[in-house]
Design an enzyme around this catalytic site. Sequence first.
Site, mmCIF file in Angstrom:
data_model
loop_
_atom_site.group_PDB
_atom_site.id
_atom_site.type_symbol
_atom_site.label_atom_id
_atom_site.label_comp_id
_atom_site.label_asym_id
_atom_site.label_seq_id
_atom_site.Cartn_x
_atom_site.Cartn_y
_atom_site.Cartn_z
ATOM 1 N N ASP A 7 36.940 50.028 42.021
ATOM 2 C CA ASP A 7 37.313 48.866 42.824
ATOM 3 C C ASP A 7 36.109 47.933 42.819
ATOM 4 O O ASP A 7 35.016 48.319 42.368
ATOM 5 C CB ASP A 7 37.667 49.328 44.239
ATOM 6 N N ASP A 9 35.167 45.037 45.661
ATOM 7 C CA ASP A 9 34.552 44.729 46.954
ATOM 8 C C ASP A 9 34.324 46.002 47.762
ATOM 9 O O ASP A 9 35.236 46.786 47.994
ATOM 10 C CB ASP A 9 35.439 43.768 47.735
#
Length: 264
Positions: A7, A9
């Site tokens: 991922d 953020d």
Amino acid sequence: MPALIFDCDGVLADTERYGHLPAFNQTFREFGLPVQWSDDEYAQKVKVGGGKERMRTLLTPEFIAEAGLPTAAEELDAQVARWHRRKTEIYTGIIASGVVPPRPGVRRIAEEAAAAGWTLAVASTSAEPSVRSVLEHAVGPGLAAGFSVFAGDIVPNKKPAPDIYEFALARLGLAVTAAVVIEDSSNGMRAALDAGLRCVITTSGYTRHEDFTGASLVVSSLGDPGPGDTAAEVLNDPFGLAPHPCVRLDDLETLLARTAHGAS
């Protein structure tokens, strides 16, 4: 070869608190909108997947009237798109300034995976320019060039829906048993698990106390060896991997091996 899918953020860097939040608030000021999100308020907003979707949470009838916004749905959508484009410009500037440091262990484990011939990817529902700026900052332009990036509005549904991970697997030509996901939130974890993937959690500023039932490993960060406060704190370890002082590629290979043999 197996794949390591990050991922963006909260995983590559703690971008939510130090990048996205100030970028949202600066955007609101520039457009004269009567809102500034506090840290506590934004801790709730991060549970909404996607920047435009977070902005749309503002659009109550009261807010629309106070801000003098149009009421037609198409005009509102166009206005949100304008806000989000400007927010992305501000955010990428923040990242480029270097004020948001990469999280411990990200570059190290990406280098280990690349050296071992693993496929590297990022799967995020944030805007693609934002994701690429964080990735280059976190691992360096050279290593970043070897990543596949799946980001933005390329799937119908944002996390916690599994769409982005299913899309990434299809584009990479991978079976679910051949990839490990690194996430930081319960929404991201649910997206990975519902896509049939193993998920390692590295908790971030807003997510440490979320429910990570189903994750294969939960740590404070991927960690780095050597002096300093960069060791990985193990928060849940259902496979007994006991990574110390950091999560290594061998640990991820163990997870994949157990998946291939049907271990839960």
